[in-house]
Design an enzyme around this catalytic site. Structure first.
Site, PDB file in Angstrom:
ATOM      1  N   HIS A   1     -34.660  63.127 -36.619  1.00  0.00           N
ATOM      2  CA  HIS A   1     -34.190  63.504 -35.272  1.00  0.00           C
ATOM      3  C   HIS A   1     -35.309  63.376 -34.234  1.00  0.00           C
ATOM      4  O   HIS A   1     -35.284  64.071 -33.212  1.00  0.00           O
ATOM      5  CB  HIS A   1     -33.631  64.933 -35.249  1.00  0.00           C
ATOM      6  CG  HIS A   1     -32.671  65.232 -36.352  1.00  0.00           C
ATOM      7  ND1 HIS A   1     -31.311  65.026 -36.242  1.00  0.00           N
ATOM      8  CD2 HIS A   1     -32.876  65.677 -37.615  1.00  0.00           C
ATOM      9  CE1 HIS A   1     -30.723  65.362 -37.381  1.00  0.00           C
ATOM     10  NE2 HIS A   1     -31.651  65.762 -38.235  1.00  0.00           N
TER      11      HIS A   1
ATOM     12  N   SER B   1     -48.495  46.845 -13.994  1.00  0.00           N
ATOM     13  CA  SER B   1     -47.496  47.062 -12.955  1.00  0.00           C
ATOM     14  C   SER B   1     -48.024  46.505 -11.646  1.00  0.00           C
ATOM     15  O   SER B   1     -49.214  46.626 -11.355  1.00  0.00           O
ATOM     16  CB  SER B   1     -47.218  48.558 -12.801  1.00  0.00           C
ATOM     17  OG  SER B   1     -46.655  48.818 -11.525  1.00  0.00           O
TER      18      SER B   1
ATOM     19  N   LYS C   1     -51.028  51.371 -14.921  1.00  0.00           N
ATOM     20  CA  LYS C   1     -50.052  51.089 -15.975  1.00  0.00           C
ATOM     21  C   LYS C   1     -50.465  49.958 -16.918  1.00  0.00           C
ATOM     22  O   LYS C   1     -51.039  48.966 -16.513  1.00  0.00           O
ATOM     23  CB  LYS C   1     -48.698  50.690 -15.343  1.00  0.00           C
ATOM     24  CG  LYS C   1     -47.958  51.836 -14.711  1.00  0.00           C
ATOM     25  CD  LYS C   1     -47.415  52.853 -15.706  1.00  0.00           C
ATOM     26  CE  LYS C   1     -46.211  52.354 -16.439  1.00  0.00           C
ATOM     27  NZ  LYS C   1     -45.022  52.274 -15.612  1.00  0.00           N
TER      28      LYS C   1
ATOM     29  N   GLU D   1     -40.825  45.899 -25.983  1.00  0.00           N
ATOM     30  CA  GLU D   1     -39.572  46.135 -25.244  1.00  0.00           C
ATOM     31  C   GLU D   1     -38.661  44.908 -25.310  1.00  0.00           C
ATOM     32  O   GLU D   1     -37.450  45.025 -25.468  1.00  0.00           O
ATOM     33  CB  GLU D   1     -39.877  46.485 -23.787  1.00  0.00           C
ATOM     34  CG  GLU D   1     -40.503  47.849 -23.612  1.00  0.00           C
ATOM     35  CD  GLU D   1     -40.986  48.065 -22.185  1.00  0.00           C
ATOM     36  OE1 GLU D   1     -40.335  48.817 -21.458  1.00  0.00           O
ATOM     37  OE2 GLU D   1     -42.009  47.484 -21.799  1.00  0.00           O
TER      38      GLU D   1
END
Ligand code: ARG
Length: 490
Positions: free
Chosen positions: A159, A280, A286, A293
């Site tokens: 979980h 970024s 960033k 991804e």
């Protein structure tokens, strides 16, 4: 003799509308099958000669012409024509341009329906084999990483909540198990793909004495189809391959998601190398895990391709229907996508930094050793259900006192239940907990090393299978660009 450039032009009086040509033509994408198409044609022509359906000199001209066309295609100088509709008619048309009328004999006993069915199977076998090698490389990379990190302790999760201590090696070996099954599945799919449909004709086979077994031998296909309607209208091999790729992508996406999580500041278990990240344009601090991804995202593309072909095939009457030309684009995209994803993972994994300190620190909070404390009580003879309840009270006590399990002293434990002896605190030790889980399939370092050894053996067995049933010598020669066989050239 017909002067119409269209292979089926004899029956037609009017020209094909331009919009129709644009929609009907598949050469824009099915040219990817060109070398497989040529291999199939060479094998077919050799059989026609052996069966005396074409003269040996005619076959020699055909084969030499096809070799030249293959060279032009490899070199990128071949002039593809949309007017010639598809890869099959482009190759045959170019052959006629080169050797004249005798080119028309190549299509003896053959239809584009069984021709495309063959091309697709040969192409699939080649791609399945290539992806199989990429999966094998990923598996051996993961096994090596697991062996190297067999002793590195980290939290295991259910979980997405910290659950029990495991080792990083154990976590990585879970993915090895998945990718080994994928490779096995791919090999199963390849076995069912490696069947010769040629000889099915348009749908009703041929009255000519074609030797289908000879063509199968030439192309190193162990079987021939036994029903001509099925031979031209089945696309199971493409479906099954995309189903297998979809499962591969499920596994890739789960690994990718964990890499994204682990690279976050919240986890901090890994650092991806700069080469695999981007920044970024707005936030200077960033460093984004774009590649994991994308690996996660590309799964959707592959599932979509499978769904597209399932939908195209559903409810089609026998035998060939032009709908089936829609098989290629999703198939090509799914295969290219899966190969790209599986292919990049070994490098991505090799270039990441593993933060063992962060993994160990994460073992401190979250009561990961509560189960071990319950196991201690079970060892004293307490039924597990009771032990579970007692340790639940220990955890509640800790939460109230803002303490971790390792901060407790014996008096506190004994106050909750006298069954806790002076040695009870000794079980609150992640390394001890891991070491005790040495069952086959467990997280203990030795169990991980055994699993890695097992996986290595399994991977070697699958690699041997992979190396056996791949593309035929003829296809390999065409892809490599070997010279025309001497007996044909003479
Ligand atoms: N381009 C066609 C396809 O991919 C080849 C088969 C065409 N057959 C036909 N009868 N029109 O499906």
């Amino acid at each position: 003799m017909s002067t119409d450039s269209r292979a089926w032009g004899g029956r037609f009086q009017e020209a094909t509308a331009a919009v129709v040509e644009a929609m009907n033509a598949s050469v824009g994408f099915d040219k990817a099958l060109a070398l497989e198409d040529i291999a199939g044609s060479i094998a077919h022509s050799r059989m026609l000669a052996a069966q005396k359906l074409v003269a040996p000199e005619e076959q020699g001209l055909i084969e030499a012409g096809l070799f030249t066309i293959a060279a032009e295609i490899r070199a990128g100088t071949f002039a593809w024509s949309v007017a010639r509709e598809d890869v099959h008619m482009n190759v045959e048309g170019a052959l006629a341009d080169k050797i004249g009328r005798v080119a028309g004999k190549l299509h003896t006993g053959r239809s584009r329906n069984d021709q495309v069915a063959l091309d697709l199977r040969l192409w699939l076998r080649r791609e399945q084999t290539a992806l199989g090698h990429e999966l094998h490389r990923l598996i051996t990379t993961l096994v090596a990483l697991a062996q190297e990190h067999a002793e590195v302790a980290m939290p295991g999760y259910t979980h997405l909540q910290r659950a029990q201590p495991i080792t990083l090696g154990h976590h990585l070996m879970a993915y090895v198990a998945m990718f080994l099954r994928d490779l096995d599945r791919l090999l199963d799919a390849r076995r069912r793909t490696s069947v010769l449909p040629l000889g099915s004709g348009a749908l009703a086979a041929s009255p000519l004495p074609l030797d289908r077994d000879r063509v199968a031998r030439e192309l190193e296909l162990p079987e021939i189809t036994f029903n001509s309607l099925d031979g031209v209208s089945d696309r199971d091999a493409a479906l099954e391959t995309m189903a297998t790729l979809s499962i591969v992508m499920v596994h890739v996406s789960r690994m990718a998601e964990e890499l994204v999580l682990w690279a976050s500041q919240e986890f901090g278990f890994i650092e991806l190398s700069d080469g695999f990240c981007t920044g970024s344009s707005l936030m200077p601090q960033k460093k984004n895990p774009d590649i994991p991804e994308l690996l996660r995202g590309k799964a959707g593309r592959v599932f979509g391709s499978l769904q597209a072909l399932l939908t195209t095939m559903k409810g089609l009457p026998l035998a060939y229907n032009k709908d089936m030309q829609e098989d290629k684009e999703p198939l090509f995209d799914a295969v290219a996508t899966a190969r790209q994803c599986v292919g990049i993972l070994p490098e991505l994994l090799g270039a990441m930094t593993i933060r063992q300190d962060r993994m160990r620190a994460a073992l401190k909070d979250g009561f990961l050793l509560a189960t071990d404390l319950a196991d201690y009580l079970v060892d004293t003879g307490m039924p597990f259900r009771e032990a579970h309840h007692v340790v639940g009270r220990v955890v509640a006590h800790c939460l109230g006192a803002h303490k971790r399990l390792e901060d407790l002293d014996h008096a506190e434990l004994a106050a909750i239940d006298p069954a806790f002896g002076a040695d009870a605190l000794g079980v609150i030790d992640a390394d001890r907990s891991i070491a005790r889980r040495g069952l086959p399939g467990g997280p203990a370092p030795d169990a991980v090393r055994q699993a890695a050894e097992f996986a290595d053996t399994r991977a070697a067995t699958l690699l041997a299978r992979l190396d056996k049933g791949g593309p035929s010598a003829l296809e390999r020669a065409l892809h490599r660009g070997d010279a025309l066989p001497a007996h044909v050239a003479s």
